[in-house]
Enzyme design. Structure first.
Site, PDB file in Angstrom:
ATOM      1  N   ASP A  71      -2.757   1.142   7.093  1.00 52.28           N
ATOM      2  CA  ASP A  71      -1.921   0.817   5.936  1.00 52.28           C
ATOM      3  C   ASP A  71      -1.739  -0.690   5.771  1.00 52.28           C
ATOM      4  OD1 ASP A  71      -1.647   3.539   5.562  1.00 52.28           O
ATOM      5  OD2 ASP A  71       0.209   3.656   6.718  1.00 52.28           O
ATOM      6  N   GLU A  92      -1.439  -1.186  -6.046  1.00 55.67           N
ATOM      7  CA  GLU A  92      -2.607  -0.491  -6.562  1.00 55.67           C
ATOM      8  C   GLU A  92      -2.214   0.286  -7.805  1.00 55.67           C
ATOM      9  OE1 GLU A  92      -5.720   1.502  -3.589  1.00 55.67           O
ATOM     10  OE2 GLU A  92      -3.639   1.791  -3.058  1.00 55.67           O
ATOM     11  N   ASP A 125       0.867  -1.171   0.000  1.00 54.09           N
ATOM     12  CA  ASP A 125       0.000   0.000   0.000  1.00 54.09           C
ATOM     13  C   ASP A 125       0.905   1.223   0.000  1.00 54.09           C
ATOM     14  OD1 ASP A 125      -2.397   1.580   0.312  1.00 54.09           O
ATOM     15  OD2 ASP A 125      -1.748   1.919   2.374  1.00 54.09           O
TER      16      ASP A 125
END
Ligand SMILES: [Zn+2]
Length: 353
Positions: A309, A229, A145
Site C-alpha cells: 500500500d 487514484e 492509496d
C-alpha cells in the site's frame, strides 16, 4: 401546467390535500419538474455536458423520506432562533452552526427514521487557508492509496482507517437486517423491526458521515496537494476482488475532498485509473507484474522491499506530481494570496461541515 396540476387539481377530491401546502411551493415543484425534463431531453440530445441525466421520477407523499423546499417568501429565521415556515408556524431548531449570510432558501427533510433536518442555502465568504508548507517552505503533499485492508494508506505508510465503533455498528446492522427478514409480512413485529433497522441505519450513516467529514477536513488542512487514484474503476475492480465495506465511503470521501480543497484553496489531483500503481517499484520504476492481494510486501531486484500500500501511495504521489507539471509547467501553482496572519485562528477552528 400550473393551472392543470395546481389550480384545477385542488378542486378534485383526490388532490384536495394540495391546498394544505403553500401555493408558491407548488409552483416551484412545477418549475423543478420543467427543469428536470429540460435536463433530461438536453442530455438525450447530447446538448448537456457531464453525466447522463435520467427522466424525472415520481415522488409520493407516502415515501419514507420527504423533502420540502421553501423560498424566501415561505420561511423566516426568527430572533428567538426558531424557524418559521409557511403553513406550519415557528419550529424550534437545534443549530449545528451559525448562518454566515441570509439564506436564500431552506430545505426541510424528514428522514426514514422520523427526524427533521433544515438545510439552508447561504453565500459563504472567502475561506482560503494559508498554504500548508513544511519547515523548508515546501508544499506538504499527500499521496493516498485506497486500500482493501485499510481505508487508505499514504506515502509514508501511515494508515487511515475507519474507527472500530463503525465496524461494530455495521455488524449490528446486519443482525437487525436478519431479524427483520424473519418477521411475518404485515405483522406488528415486522413494523417494529423495520423501525429499529431504520434507526440503526441512520446511526451508522451519521457516524460514517461524521468520521468522513473529520478525516477529510484534517487532510485538507494539513496538506497543500492531495493525490488520489480515480475511484470509478479501481473501486469496481476491487469490489470483484474483495467486497469492501469502504466502497460506498470512497465516493463520499473523494467528493468531500473535492469540495473542501476548492473551498480552502488546496489542490486535489486525481490520477489515471490505469496506472499500475501497485506493481511499480517506487524506487527504480520497474514494473513487476500483477500481484495477488495476499501479497502485502514484495522485494524488487533493485534491492528495495516494498509494503504494497505504501509503495502504491508513493507511485500515486509521483504520478500526481507529473500530472501537475504537465498541466501547468514547472512551479506555477497559483498562489491564492492568503496571508499567514490568520493561521492561528483558522487552524484551531472547529472542523467545518
Ligand atoms: Zn526497484
Amino acid at each position: 401546467m400550473q393551472k392543470r396540476l395546481i389550480t384545477d387539481a385542488k378542486k378534485t377530491p383526490e388532490r384536495a390535500w394540495l391546498a394544505n401546502a403553500q401555493h408558491s411551493m407548488l409552483q416551484q415543484a412545477v418549475r423543478d419538474c420543467d427543469q428536470a425534463y429540460k435536463n433530461f431531453f438536453d442530455s438525450l440530445k447530447g446538448a448537456r455536458a457531464g453525466r447522463k441525466v435520467g427522466a424525472p421520477r415520481f415522488k409520493s407523499r407516502k415515501d419514507n423520506r420527504q423533502a420540502i423546499r421553501f423560498q424566501p417568501d415561505g420561511f423566516r429565521v426568527l430572533d428567538t432562533g426558531k424557524l418559521r415556515v409557511s403553513k406550519i408556524g415557528a419550529v424550534p431548531v437545534a443549530w449545528s452552526r451559525d448562518l454566515p449570510s441570509a439564506p436564500s432558501s431552506v430545505t426541510v427533510v424528514k428522514t426514514a427514521d422520523d427526524r427533521y433536518f433544515a438545510s439552508f442555502v447561504v453565500e459563504a465568504g472567502d475561506e482560503t487557508l494559508p498554504d500548508a508548507v513544511d519547515e523548508h517552505g515546501q508544499d506538504v503533499e499527500l499521496g493516498l492509496d485506497l486500500g482493501v485492508s485499510a481505508f487508505a494508506v499514504d506515502q509514508h505508510g501511515r494508515v487511515i482507517d475507519d474507527p472500530r465503533f463503525l465496524r461494530r455498528a455495521e455488524r449490528e446492522l446486519k443482525r437487525l437486517q436478519r431479524a427483520l427478514s424473519r418477521k411475518q409480512r404485515g405483522s406488528n413485529n415486522r413494523r417494529k423491526a423495520r423501525k429499529k433497522l431504520a434507526r440503526a441505519h441512520a446511526k451508522v450513516s451519521d457516524t460514517r458521515q461524521d468520521w468522513l467529514h473529520q478525516a477529510t477536513t484534517s487532510i485538507v488542512r494539513e496538506n497543500q496537494t492531495i493525490v488520489l487514484e480515480d475511484l470509478a474503476v479501481s473501486g469496481l475492480a476491487r469490489t470483484r476482488l474483495a467486497k469492501s465495506v469502504h466502497d460506498a465511503s470512497w465516493g463520499t470521501f473523494r467528493r468531500l475532498l473535492e469540495e473542501k480543497a476548492a473551498r480552502y484553496g488546496r489542490e486535489l489531483v486525481i490520477i489515471d485509473r490505469w496506472l499500475p500503481t501497485s506493481q511499480t517499484c517506487s524506487d527504480c520504476g520497474r514494473v513487476d507484474g500483477t500481484k495477488p492481494l495476499s501479497v502485502r510486501t514484495w522485494p524488487c531486484p533493485c534491492g528495495a522491499t516494498h509494503d504494497r500500500d505504501r509503495n502504491a501511495a508513493r507511485n500515486i504521489l509521483a504520478a500526481g506530481r507529473a500530472e501537475r507539471q504537465n498541466a501547468c509547467g514547472p512551479d506555477v501553482r497559483p498562489h491564492t494570496g492568503a496571508d499567514g496572519d490568520e493561521a492561528g485562528t483558522q487552524r484551531s477552528a472547529a472542523p467545518a461541515q
